[in-house]
Structure formats: structure tokens, C-alpha cells
Design a protein around this motif. Structure first.
Motif, PDB file in Angstrom:
ATOM      1  N   GLU A 127      39.528 110.577 114.914  1.00  0.00           N
ATOM      2  CA  GLU A 127      39.835 110.692 113.483  1.00  0.00           C
ATOM      3  C   GLU A 127      39.745 109.330 112.800  1.00  0.00           C
ATOM      4  N   MET A 128      40.180 108.288 113.483  1.00  0.00           N
ATOM      5  CA  MET A 128      40.067 106.938 112.918  1.00  0.00           C
ATOM      6  C   MET A 128      38.610 106.548 112.744  1.00  0.00           C
ATOM      7  N   ILE A 129      37.790 106.866 113.714  1.00  0.00           N
ATOM      8  CA  ILE A 129      36.356 106.563 113.616  1.00  0.00           C
ATOM      9  C   ILE A 129      35.731 107.331 112.448  1.00  0.00           C
ATOM     10  N   LYS A 130      36.123 108.581 112.239  1.00  0.00           N
ATOM     11  CA  LYS A 130      35.608 109.356 111.096  1.00  0.00           C
ATOM     12  C   LYS A 130      35.989 108.688 109.777  1.00  0.00           C
ATOM     13  N   THR A 131      37.204 108.147 109.696  1.00  0.00           N
ATOM     14  CA  THR A 131      37.614 107.442 108.479  1.00  0.00           C
ATOM     15  C   THR A 131      36.762 106.194 108.274  1.00  0.00           C
ATOM     16  N   ILE A 132      36.494 105.458 109.346  1.00  0.00           N
ATOM     17  CA  ILE A 132      35.640 104.268 109.241  1.00  0.00           C
ATOM     18  C   ILE A 132      34.232 104.665 108.808  1.00  0.00           C
ATOM     19  N   GLU A 133      33.698 105.722 109.386  1.00  0.00           N
ATOM     20  CA  GLU A 133      32.368 106.202 108.997  1.00  0.00           C
ATOM     21  C   GLU A 133      32.358 106.634 107.536  1.00  0.00           C
ATOM     22  N   PHE A 134      33.427 107.289 107.100  1.00  0.00           N
ATOM     23  CA  PHE A 134      33.547 107.687 105.694  1.00  0.00           C
ATOM     24  C   PHE A 134      33.535 106.460 104.791  1.00  0.00           C
ATOM     25  N   SER A 135      34.245 105.405 105.195  1.00  0.00           N
ATOM     26  CA  SER A 135      34.282 104.181 104.379  1.00  0.00           C
ATOM     27  C   SER A 135      32.891 103.577 104.225  1.00  0.00           C
ATOM     28  N   ASN A 136      32.029 103.791 105.211  1.00  0.00           N
ATOM     29  CA  ASN A 136      30.666 103.261 105.134  1.00  0.00           C
ATOM     30  C   ASN A 136      29.735 104.150 104.327  1.00  0.00           C
ATOM     31  N   ARG A 137      30.091 105.409 104.124  1.00  0.00           N
ATOM     32  CA  ARG A 137      29.241 106.324 103.358  1.00  0.00           C
ATOM     33  C   ARG A 137      29.454 106.209 101.853  1.00  0.00           C
ATOM     34  N   ILE A 138      30.608 105.755 101.436  1.00  0.00           N
ATOM     35  CA  ILE A 138      30.882 105.703 100.001  1.00  0.00           C
ATOM     36  C   ILE A 138      30.537 104.309  99.463  1.00  0.00           C
ATOM     37  N   PRO A 139      30.189 104.211  98.179  1.00  0.00           N
ATOM     38  CA  PRO A 139      29.668 102.955  97.638  1.00  0.00           C
ATOM     39  C   PRO A 139      30.734 101.901  97.307  1.00  0.00           C
ATOM     40  N   LEU A 140      31.449 101.478  98.333  1.00  0.00           N
ATOM     41  CA  LEU A 140      32.425 100.404  98.180  1.00  0.00           C
ATOM     42  C   LEU A 140      31.746  99.053  98.348  1.00  0.00           C
ATOM     43  N   ASP A 141      32.327  98.028  97.734  1.00  0.00           N
ATOM     44  CA  ASP A 141      31.902  96.669  98.050  1.00  0.00           C
ATOM     45  C   ASP A 141      32.552  96.215  99.347  1.00  0.00           C
ATOM     46  N   LEU A 142      33.816  96.538  99.486  1.00  0.00           N
ATOM     47  CA  LEU A 142      34.533  96.159 100.708  1.00  0.00           C
ATOM     48  C   LEU A 142      35.543  97.219 101.093  1.00  0.00           C
ATOM     49  N   PRO A 143      35.631  97.524 102.385  1.00  0.00           N
ATOM     50  CA  PRO A 143      36.731  98.341 102.855  1.00  0.00           C
ATOM     51  C   PRO A 143      37.862  97.420 103.315  1.00  0.00           C
ATOM     52  N   GLN A 144      39.074  97.844 103.114  1.00  0.00           N
ATOM     53  CA  GLN A 144      40.224  97.115 103.643  1.00  0.00           C
ATOM     54  C   GLN A 144      40.954  98.075 104.569  1.00  0.00           C
ATOM     55  N   PHE A 145      41.067  97.701 105.833  1.00  0.00           N
ATOM     56  CA  PHE A 145      41.732  98.561 106.813  1.00  0.00           C
ATOM     57  C   PHE A 145      43.108  97.996 107.121  1.00  0.00           C
ATOM     58  N   ASN A 146      44.075  98.895 107.181  1.00  0.00           N
ATOM     59  CA  ASN A 146      45.458  98.524 107.455  1.00  0.00           C
ATOM     60  C   ASN A 146      45.989  99.428 108.552  1.00  0.00           C
ATOM     61  N   ILE A 147      46.979  98.928 109.257  1.00  0.00           N
ATOM     62  CA  ILE A 147      47.657  99.737 110.257  1.00  0.00           C
ATOM     63  C   ILE A 147      48.916 100.308 109.615  1.00  0.00           C
ATOM     64  N   LEU A 148      49.214 101.568 109.891  1.00  0.00           N
ATOM     65  CA  LEU A 148      50.375 102.196 109.267  1.00  0.00           C
ATOM     66  C   LEU A 148      51.657 101.558 109.771  1.00  0.00           C
ATOM     67  N   ASP A 149      52.458 101.094 108.822  1.00  0.00           N
ATOM     68  CA  ASP A 149      53.754 100.496 109.117  1.00  0.00           C
ATOM     69  C   ASP A 149      54.854 101.342 108.489  1.00  0.00           C
ATOM     70  N   ALA A 150      55.991 101.327 109.140  1.00  0.00           N
ATOM     71  CA  ALA A 150      57.217 101.876 108.550  1.00  0.00           C
ATOM     72  C   ALA A 150      57.974 100.677 107.987  1.00  0.00           C
ATOM     73  N   HIS A 151      58.180 100.668 106.678  1.00  0.00           N
ATOM     74  CA  HIS A 151      58.903  99.581 106.009  1.00  0.00           C
ATOM     75  C   HIS A 151      60.302 100.059 105.653  1.00  0.00           C
ATOM     76  N   PRO A 152      61.288  99.177 105.759  1.00  0.00           N
ATOM     77  CA  PRO A 152      62.635  99.578 105.336  1.00  0.00           C
ATOM     78  C   PRO A 152      62.597 100.121 103.907  1.00  0.00           C
ATOM     79  N   GLY A 153      63.066 101.341 103.756  1.00  0.00           N
ATOM     80  CA  GLY A 153      63.112 101.956 102.430  1.00  0.00           C
ATOM     81  C   GLY A 153      62.045 103.005 102.183  1.00  0.00           C
TER      82      GLY A 153
END
Length: 195
Positions: free
Chosen positions: A70-96
Motif C-alpha cells: 500500500e505504501m508503494i502504491k501511494t509512492i507510485e500515485f505521487s509520481n503519476r500526479i503533476p506535483l513539483d515535489l512530493p513530501q513523504f512523512n512517517i505517521l506520528d502520534a503527537h500529544p493532543g
């Protein structure tokens, strides 16, 4: 909203940042996103038609039960759409945030011990399908796959030539401003801040 961009360009809008987050609808629903990946794709295309200088898309990897595929599909999706740059983040749990409270209630996070900073969900979720190191590798692959793409490099070269031409023209005409319009300067200050 995602569909409110006009076909003409906003004169003062230089950079557009989309929180696309993921390609998988099940994960978008977990994040409580109210749009689909197809709507995000349409919004990015509209921003491109509106001639926004820089379009950045943010993606989050590492949701509970998200698989490597599923992560690879998201990366492939990011390459199919006309973005200048993708920014990838890891899901964090933040206080609040909701994920934090959910994980505290389930005993995955000790709020007394981890109250000062965010915690990577894959580090504390006992059924995580992908380790943090592998997610970082996927994030790096997704980013560099995009910026090493010949089409991306050509686009950056064209933008650089356009800026240089504008600067030279302004210098030759003794323009009071040696710089081109703000959109060019904001483009480079934005691009320079991307790792």
C-alpha cells in the motif's frame, strides 16, 4: 475547497501545498480525510492549469495495518500526479491528536513517559506491518525517484533558465529591482528548503 481554483492563475499565489496523505481510501478514512485520492489528483491538476509555480504534495506512510504494498502504491500515485515535489512523512502520534489519545487508551503509549514528543506509530503499534527503517527507505526512494526523473530535471532546468533570463534582462535595463517577480524568488526559497 479542492475544486475552487479558477482556470486562470492567481496572481499572488506562488506555492500550493496539498495534504494528499495517501492513495488508499481506507487509510484516508482512518485519517478522517473528507476527500478521495481522485479528488486530490483533480485539485493538483487544476493547480497546474492555474499555473501555480510550485505544487507540493504531502503523503503520510505508516498507518496502523498499512502494508508495504500500500505504501508503494501511494509512492507510485505521487509520481503519476503533476506535483513539483512530493513530501513523504512517517505517521506520528503527537500529544493532543486523535491517534495519540487512541493509542494511550489502548496502552500503546505511556503518556507519562512520552508526553514531550511525537511517537512513530510503527514503533508503538504492536501489529505494525512495516518497520520504521523500511518506511524511511520507501520515503527516500519515493523522493529521489521523483527528483532524479529526467522530466523533473528538465522542468527545473527550464525554470532556472527563465529566472536567469529575467535577472539578466533586469540588470541590462538598470531596473530598480535586480530580481524578477516575487513568484520566482519564492519558488527558489521554497525549493531550497526541501531536503
Amino acid at each position: 475547497t479542492l475544486y475552487s481554483l479558477p482556470k486562470r492563475r492567481y496572481s499572488d499565489l506562488k506555492v500550493m501545498y496539498f495534504g494528499i496523505e495517501n492513495e488508499n481510501q481506507k487509510i484516508l478514512e482512518y485519517y478522517n480525510k473528507r476527500n478521495t485520492h481522485k479528488q486530490s489528483e483533480e485539485a493538483v491538476k487544476k493547480a497546474r492549469k492555474a499555473k501555480i509555480d510550485v505544487i507540493i504534495g504531502s503523503f503520510i506512510l505508516g498507518a496502523p495495518n498499512e502494508t508495504r504494498e500500500e505504501m508503494i502504491k501511494t509512492i507510485e500515485f505521487s509520481n503519476r500526479i503533476p506535483l513539483d515535489l512530493p513530501q513523504f512523512n512517517i505517521l506520528d502520534a503527537h500529544p493532543g491528536n486523535d491517534i495519540w489519545y487512541d493509542f494511550v487508551s489502548k496502552g500503546y503509549i505511556d503518556p507519562e513517559e512520552q508526553w514531550e514528543s511525537a511517537v512513530a506509530v510503527c514503533d508503538v503499534y504492536p501489529k505494525a506491518k512495516v518497520r520504521k527503517e523500511e518506511i524511511f527507505d520507501l520515503m527516500q526512494y519515493g523522493f529521489f525517484n521523483r527528483v532524479q526523473n529526467p522530466a523533473f530535471l528538465l522542468d527545473q532546468a527550464i525554470k532556472t533558465i527563465r529566472i536567469a533570463t529575467c535577472l539578466i534582462r533586469n540588470i541590462r535595463t538598470n531596473s530598480q529591482s535586480l530580481f524578477c517577480p516575487d513568484n520566482i524568488i519564492s519558488y527558489y526559497s521554497t525549493f531550497a528548503s526541501v531536503p
